[in-house]
Enzyme design. Structure first.
Site, short mmCIF file in Angstrom:
data_model
loop_
_atom_site.label_atom_id
_atom_site.label_comp_id
_atom_site.label_asym_id
_atom_site.label_seq_id
_atom_site.Cartn_x
_atom_site.Cartn_y
_atom_site.Cartn_z
N SER A 1 0.55 -0.51 -0.06
CA SER A 1 0.31 -0.17 0.23
C SER A 1 1.01 1.04 0.07
O SER A 1 2.04 1.23 -1.28
CB SER A 1 -0.74 0.04 1.12
OG SER A 1 -1.97 1.05 1.08
N ASP B 1 -8.83 -5.28 -6.05
CA ASP B 1 -8.12 -4.49 -5.29
C ASP B 1 -8.27 -2.86 -5.88
O ASP B 1 -8.18 -2.81 -7.25
CB ASP B 1 -6.09 -4.39 -5.82
CG ASP B 1 -5.47 -2.86 -4.71
OD1 ASP B 1 -6.33 -2.62 -4.10
OD2 ASP B 1 -4.52 -3.35 -4.40
N HIS C 1 -6.13 -6.52 -2.36
CA HIS C 1 -5.42 -5.62 -1.52
C HIS C 1 -3.85 -6.26 -0.65
O HIS C 1 -4.47 -6.89 0.92
CB HIS C 1 -5.80 -4.29 -0.49
CG HIS C 1 -4.65 -3.39 -0.19
ND1 HIS C 1 -4.52 -2.68 -1.21
CD2 HIS C 1 -4.64 -2.40 0.76
CE1 HIS C 1 -3.72 -1.47 -0.61
NE2 HIS C 1 -3.63 -1.08 0.09
#
Length: 540
Positions: free
Chosen positions: A185, A455, A481
């Site tokens: 991320s 995602d 994710h």
């Protein structure tokens, strides 16, 4: 004490107790997740070091700011082999790495990076991001707007460079270590940016589910979220769409209708009739946030919630179940499922007060981890990242046009001051994208960018392979994710198993190539020393 204050506040009609919504600009309510026994063995205490180093407050002040601060880190030495000298660094991001829940990436041996740490006999580190640790590990000790100007990507990357330099001197003085950075991320973006900015410091970088293409009005997040729900069940998407259409009608049908929504959704607060537009937007952002949180981590082996089935398939089972009630009631059932894992407040009600939200995160004294992390994260979105998950894709989407860009833009002004306008955000985000190249002009080498096809952040990820620079980017089918970072399971999709093999292949090559250079360098030094010794004997 906090419960007593809540009761006192309730008795006098005030709302001073606040719990974060399910998602705040893509950051989940619970922040970093703790490790648990299901993730495999935990490294013994004797191999773990929890410490800190002295960092400059401002790496770019040219001597005008000599302030320092203590940056926290964790070190796992269990598997380290000084002969090869491999060191893996997990970059901290938008949360504290405190001992109670922040050390999973370097202590729980089932995590993907830790599996490779054991295989390659590497040292493992995690370092905390500036302004996301507790007050005693903060560059300034507060989060005023003036102080937060030191929370930038450039400063964070300089911290990482200095951290590696100090670790080399402290633990690997004569080892000539070979470093690789990891991150998922936002830390995944940092991993890629660090490789691009300071290539001499590492052999390569893993950048999982990273949104390197910083962008302000990221309405594609909602589009991708809808796509996931419809991929699982098209009728499930239809139910969400009807529910939001009906909710829009009810939200704008007068105070009595909104009072019924408060009761039906178990909201902690009345709608603010004096600031109706913002109040309703806040309500919709929070309802939308439940669908975001479920989608963003669907199918991941992230924690016990996702392992136990919290994901889009479970949500769609509820949404398609007509016996639960109408479409709105089925949406509430999905929210109840989420809240059964992540409690929305001490009393169980759901926050619904934008003013209280702003008041909570206007606290600059760094009172607790949630306030610190959330305020810092919103600051970064206002000043460098954007990332606003709006519904500006149009009324055709299942969430309607319920969360516009100005909802997020107003937060910047409300939290940080009138100069933090939307125009200012656009300008600053454009500068970051230009500096680091975004997804279109990334200049790093030896980087892999795995992203999940489920995602919602994939639209800002790096997707083009750059063979000459050994940059590999791909979508992992059916995963969300950062799925590649979590412990492997026999039940993982083959695409996810293949992705870990693919990352491992890059990692192996980076280390092998760097080892060849390291060995050649050592040999050259040895030859040089021998020649000098011979010449010394001849001359003297």
């Amino acid at each position: 004490m906090s419960r007593v204050l809540c009761l006192i506040a309730f008795s006098i009609g005030l709302t001073i107790c606040h719990v974060s919504p399910p998602m705040v600009v893509g950051r989940p309510r619970d922040g970093l997740v703790a490790g648990d026994p299901a993730e495999g063995p935990t490294t013994e205490d004797k191999y773990m070091i929890y410490s800190d180093i002295t960092q400059k407050v401002d790496h770019f002040s040219n001597g005008t700011n000599n302030g320092v601060w203590q940056q926290r880190y964790q070190y796992n030495s269990k598997f380290y082999n000084k002969t090869t000298g491999y060191v893996f660094l997990m970059l901290g991001g938008e949360g504290s790495i405190n001992v109670t829940n922040g050390d999973k990436w370097v202590r729980h041996e089932g995590e993907t990076m830790m599996k490779w740490v054991a295989e390659f006999q590497a040292a493992a580190f995690q370092v905390e991001h500036r302004f996301y640790g507790s007050k005693e590990y903060s560059p300034i000790g507060d989060q005023t707007t003036a102080s937060m100007k030191l929370l930038t990507i450039d400063q964070a990357l300089a911290d990482i460079k200095e951290f590696i330099t100090q670790m080399n001197a402290l633990y690997f003085k004569d080892d000539k270590p070979i470093w690789v950075t990891f991150g998922g991320s936002y830390p995944g973006s940092l991993s890629a940016f660090f490789r691009e900015t300071y290539p001499e410091m590492t052999a390569g970088a893993v950048s999982s589910s990273s949104a390197v293409h910083v962008f302000v009005d990221y309405y594609e997040y909602a589009i991708n979220t809808e796509k996931t729900y419809r991929t699982v069940s098209d009728s499930c998407g239809d139910v969400i769409k009807v529910a939001f259409q009906n909710l829009i009608t009810k939200a704008y049908s007068g105070p009595d209708s909104r009072a019924l929504l408060k009761q039906r959704f178990n909201l902690c607060d009345n709608f603010d009739e004096t600031k109706l537009s913002k109040s309703v937007q806040f309500f919709f952002q929070n309802v939308y946030g439940y669908f975001q949180g479920i989608n963003q981590y669907t199918g991941d082996n992230r924690n016990n919630a996702t392992r136990s089935g919290l994901g889009v398939p479970a949500a769609c089972n509820l949404l398609n179940d007509k016996t639960i009630g109408d479409e709105i009631q089925r949406v509430i059932a999905v929210m109840n499922l989420y809240d059964s894992w992540y409690k929305p407040s001490d009393s169980g009600c759901r926050p619904n007060n934008y003013t209280a939200f702003i008041q909570a995160y206007s606290d600059t004294t760094m009172p607790d981890d949630d306030t610190i992390s959330t305020r810092s994260w919103i600051w970064q979105t206002c000043t460098e990242l954007g990332y606003y998950q709006t519904t500006d894709g149009g009324n055709g989407g299942i969430f309607g046009s319920t969360v516009p860009l100005d909802f997020f833009a107003d937060q910047c002004i409300d939290l940080f001051g009138p100069e933090y306008t939307l125009d200012n955000t656009f300008k600053l985000v454009d500068q970051v994208r230009t500096k680091y190249g975004g997804a279109d002009a990334y200049r790093g080498t030896n980087v892999c960018f795995p992203n999940g096809s489920f995602d919602p952040w994939q639209g800002l990820g790096h997707t083009a392979n750059i063979t000459n620079n050994n940059v590999d980017s791909w979508l992992i089918d059916g995963t969300a994710h950062c799925a590649d970072m979590y412990p492997a399971r026999d039940s993982d999709k083959q695409s996810l198993k293949d992705a870990r093999v693919r990352i491992h292949g890059h990692l192996s090559r980076w280390l092998s190539d760097a080892q060849a250079i390291r060995t050649a360098g050592s040999s050259n030094i040895s030859i040089f020393a021998a020649v000098c010794l011979v010449m010394f004997k001849i001359l003297f």
